[in-house]
Enzyme design. Structure first.
Site, PDB file in Angstrom:
ATOM      1  N   ASN A 152     -53.696 -35.087  21.349  1.00 53.36           N
ATOM      2  CA  ASN A 152     -53.841 -33.745  21.917  1.00 53.36           C
ATOM      3  C   ASN A 152     -53.321 -33.709  23.350  1.00 53.36           C
ATOM      4  O   ASN A 152     -52.655 -32.753  23.761  1.00 53.36           O
ATOM      5  CB  ASN A 152     -55.316 -33.333  21.904  1.00 53.36           C
ATOM      6  CG  ASN A 152     -55.862 -33.136  20.512  1.00 53.36           C
ATOM      7  OD1 ASN A 152     -55.127 -32.781  19.601  1.00 53.36           O
ATOM      8  ND2 ASN A 152     -57.150 -33.375  20.345  1.00 53.36           N
ATOM      9  N   GLU A 153     -53.653 -34.734  24.111  1.00 54.09           N
ATOM     10  CA  GLU A 153     -53.251 -34.763  25.512  1.00 54.09           C
ATOM     11  C   GLU A 153     -51.736 -34.820  25.667  1.00 54.09           C
ATOM     12  O   GLU A 153     -51.164 -34.190  26.559  1.00 54.09           O
ATOM     13  CB  GLU A 153     -53.893 -35.966  26.208  1.00 54.09           C
ATOM     14  CG  GLU A 153     -53.632 -36.031  27.702  1.00 54.09           C
ATOM     15  CD  GLU A 153     -54.410 -37.137  28.395  1.00 54.09           C
ATOM     16  OE1 GLU A 153     -54.217 -37.316  29.609  1.00 54.09           O
ATOM     17  OE2 GLU A 153     -55.206 -37.823  27.718  1.00 54.09           O
ATOM     18  N   ARG A 154     -51.086 -35.569  24.808  1.00 51.94           N
ATOM     19  CA  ARG A 154     -49.625 -35.695  24.901  1.00 51.94           C
ATOM     20  C   ARG A 154     -48.940 -34.387  24.523  1.00 51.94           C
ATOM     21  O   ARG A 154     -47.928 -34.014  25.121  1.00 51.94           O
ATOM     22  CB  ARG A 154     -49.162 -36.866  24.020  1.00 51.94           C
ATOM     23  CG  ARG A 154     -49.552 -38.202  24.608  1.00 51.94           C
ATOM     24  CD  ARG A 154     -49.451 -39.363  23.639  1.00 51.94           C
ATOM     25  NE  ARG A 154     -50.018 -40.568  24.255  1.00 51.94           N
ATOM     26  CZ  ARG A 154     -50.269 -41.703  23.622  1.00 51.94           C
ATOM     27  NH1 ARG A 154     -50.012 -41.803  22.311  1.00 51.94           N
ATOM     28  NH2 ARG A 154     -50.789 -42.737  24.265  1.00 51.94           N
TER      29      ARG A 154
END
Length: 269
Positions: free
Chosen positions: A125-127
C-alpha cells in the site's frame, strides 16, 4: 480527529526491517516495550503509533515480531528530538525513545509473531501511495516550468522556444504518463486481491527515480531563480528527493525485484 504514525525504521538498521532492536515482553496483562526509532513521521504530534517490535525469541527474524498500538501519551514514550531535514518541512520527523512503556495485551494487532508479514503487506500500500503522491508533484513541476520558461526571455526569445527545452519537457511528460499507467495497473490488481509485490516494488523504484529526474531537469530551466526558496520548483526538488529513500531505498527495491526475477545470488544458491 487523531493522528497516528507507523514505526519501522531503526537507528542502525534503516531499511532492514528484520533487524529492528525494539523489544516487547509480556508482564501480567501488559506489554512492556523498550527501544527507539529514527525518522518517525508525525512523531511530535501523533496521538498513537502502530509499532513493530520483537516480541519473542524465535531465531527466524520473520517470525519474532508483532505490531502493537501505543498511545503517544503513555508513560515512558519520549520525543528525543525533532529532526531538521533538507525538505518536507511541513511534515515533522522525530526520534522517539521508549523506556518500560506499558500497554494492554489487547493492543496487539493481529497474531503475535506475524508482525513482519503484516508489515510487508502494508508496504505494498505504501509503495502505491508513494507513486500516487509523486505523480502530482511531477505534473506540477512540468506545468510550472512551462509557465515560467514561456515568459522568461533570453537572447531574443523565450526559454521555452529553444528546441532542447520543449523537447525535454515532452520527454519528461511521456515518462510521467508511462508511470501513471503502471500505477493504474497496480491499483487494479491490488484491488482484485492479487499479489503485486514485484510490480509495486518496480513502481516505487521508478517513481522515486523519475521524480528526481523531472524536478532536476525542470529546475535547470529556471536558472538561478530555481536555486532560490522563492519559487515552487526548488521546494519540489527538495521535497521529492525523499522518494528514493523513504518507504524503502532504491537499493532495497532493486534487491526485492532481483529476488523475484531469480537473479539475486541468494536466490540462486
Amino acid at each position: 480527529k487523531q493522528w497516528y504514525q507507523r514505526r519501522v525504521a531503526i537507528t542502525a538498521g534503516g531499511s532492514d526491517v528484520s533487524s529492528i532492536k525494539s523489544r516487547a515482553h509480556v508482564d501480567g496483562n501488559e506489554w512492556v516495550i523498550n527501544g527507539g526509532k529514527m525518522w518517525t513521521t508525525n512523531g511530535t504530534q501523533a496521538d498513537w503509533m502502530c509499532m513493530l517490535v520483537n516480541s519473542n525469541d524465535n531465531p527466524n527474524p520473520h517470525r519474532s515480531k508483532s505490531l502493537i498500538c501505543v498511545p503517544m501519551n503513555t508513560k515512558g514514550v519520549s520525543v528525543h528530538r525533532k529532526i531538521k531535514k533538507m525538505g518536507m518541512h511541513s511534515s515533522d520527523t522525530a526520534e522517539i525513545t521508549m523506556e518500560n512503556v506499558r500497554v494492554p495485551l489487547e493492543n496487539l494487532i493481529g497474531e503475535e509473531g506475524k508482525g513482519f508479514q503484516q508489515q510487508m503487506n502494508q508496504f505494498q500500500n505504501e509503495r502505491i501511495y508513494a507513486a500516487a503522491g509523486a505523480l502530482p508533484a511531477m505534473d506540477r513541476a512540468i506545468q510550472e516550468t512551462i509557465a515560467y520558461t514561456s515568459q522568461r526571455q533570453a537572447f531574443g526569445k523565450s526559454i521555452l522556444d529553444n528546441q532542447y527545452v520543449h523537447y525535454r519537457l515532452a520527454e519528461l511528460q511521456t515518462e510521467v504518463e508511462c508511470l501513471r499507467a503502471l500505477l493504474n495497473q497496480c491499483v487494479e490488481q491490488h484491488v482484485a486481491g492479487e499479489d503485486i509485490t514485484p510490480q509495486a516494488t518496480m513502481l516505487k523504484l521508478k517513481s522515486g527515480r523519475l521524480v528526481r529526474e523531472v524536478t532536476d531537469s525542470c529546475l535547470q530551466f529556471w536558472g538561478g531563480m530555481g536555486y532560490s526558496d522563492d519559487v515552487i520548483i526548488s521546494r519540489l526538488y527538495r521535497d521529492t528527493r525523499l522518494m528514493s529513500i523513504g518507504g524503502g531505498a532504491d537499493e532495497v527495491m532493486l534487491n526485492v525485484i532481483c529476488k523475484y526475477m531469480g537473479i539475486d545470488p541468494s536466490s540462486r544458491s
